[in-house]
Scaffold this active site. Structure first.
Site, PDB file in Angstrom:
ATOM      1  N   GLY A   1     -23.199 -14.964   1.080  1.00 56.02           N
ATOM      2  CA  GLY A   1     -22.251 -15.495   0.112  1.00 56.02           C
ATOM      3  C   GLY A   1     -21.201 -16.380   0.753  1.00 56.02           C
ATOM      4  N   CYS A   2     -20.703 -15.954   1.896  1.00 59.11           N
ATOM      5  CA  CYS A   2     -19.668 -16.726   2.582  1.00 59.11           C
ATOM      6  C   CYS A   2     -20.230 -18.041   3.117  1.00 59.11           C
ATOM      7  CB  CYS A   2     -19.033 -15.900   3.686  1.00 59.11           C
ATOM      8  SG  CYS A   2     -18.157 -14.457   3.028  1.00 59.11           S
ATOM      9  N   THR A   3     -21.474 -18.023   3.557  1.00 57.29           N
ATOM     10  CA  THR A   3     -22.115 -19.253   4.009  1.00 57.29           C
ATOM     11  C   THR A   3     -22.270 -20.215   2.840  1.00 57.29           C
ATOM     12  OG1 THR A   3     -23.247 -18.135   5.815  1.00 57.29           O
ATOM     13  CG2 THR A   3     -24.205 -20.215   5.052  1.00 57.29           C
TER      14      THR A   3
END
Length: 156
Positions: free
Chosen positions: A47-49
């Site tokens: 998700g952060c990527t």
């Protein structure tokens, strides 16, 4: 326990944090320009990527509109450097390992994770005006589609 949330119109809490290259970045040095701060749970997670790459892919229009983008997480600077290099992120990533800045922005505290209450980061984005005031405080945003919604909100 969750720290209090910030409201639009309030002065953004000051900070100085190390970037991915161990250089200090002070919020006060960015006064006079608009700033987007996005807090994310952990570098190199799916998700952060997605979110970080969405900011990367929207950086040119955001910069053209006068915004500086900064990502903030609890990751150490070495992991941030690896994340930045791996995904070609061309904005600064800041390290807040003891979550002091997270707490001041109201993004650290109790949250539900698979039905359990845990301490952690609430994915959130703040837009600051040229005087360092919060114009938008967006808490609990989704990783996917958030940057597109933010661009619509900012008309960028």
């Amino acid at each position: 326990m969750t720290s209090p949330r910030l409201e639009p119109g309030s002065l953004a809490p000051a900070f100085t944090l190390a970037d991915q290259d161990d250089r200090p970045v002070a919020l006060k040095d960015l006064r006079g320009g608009k700033v987007i701060l996005f807090f994310y749970p952990a570098a190199m997670t799916p998700g952060c990527t997605t979110q970080a790459c969405d900011f990367r892919d929207s950086l040119a229009p955001l910069q053209a509109a006068g915004y500086t983008v900064l990502g903030i997480s609890r990751d150490d600077t070495a992991k941030l450097r690896e994340f930045r290099e791996r995904d070609g992120l061309d904005y600064e990533l800041l390290s807040d390992p003891d979550h002091r800045v997270h707490t001041r922005y109201g993004v650290w505290g109790d949250k539900l994770n698979y039905g359990k209450v845990v301490q952690g980061v609430t994915r959130s984005t703040f837009v600051l005006d040229e005087k360092g005031r919060i114009s938008h405080a967006l808490y609990n945003v989704k990783a996917t589609g958030h940057v597109a919604r933010l661009r619509r909100l900012l008309e960028v």
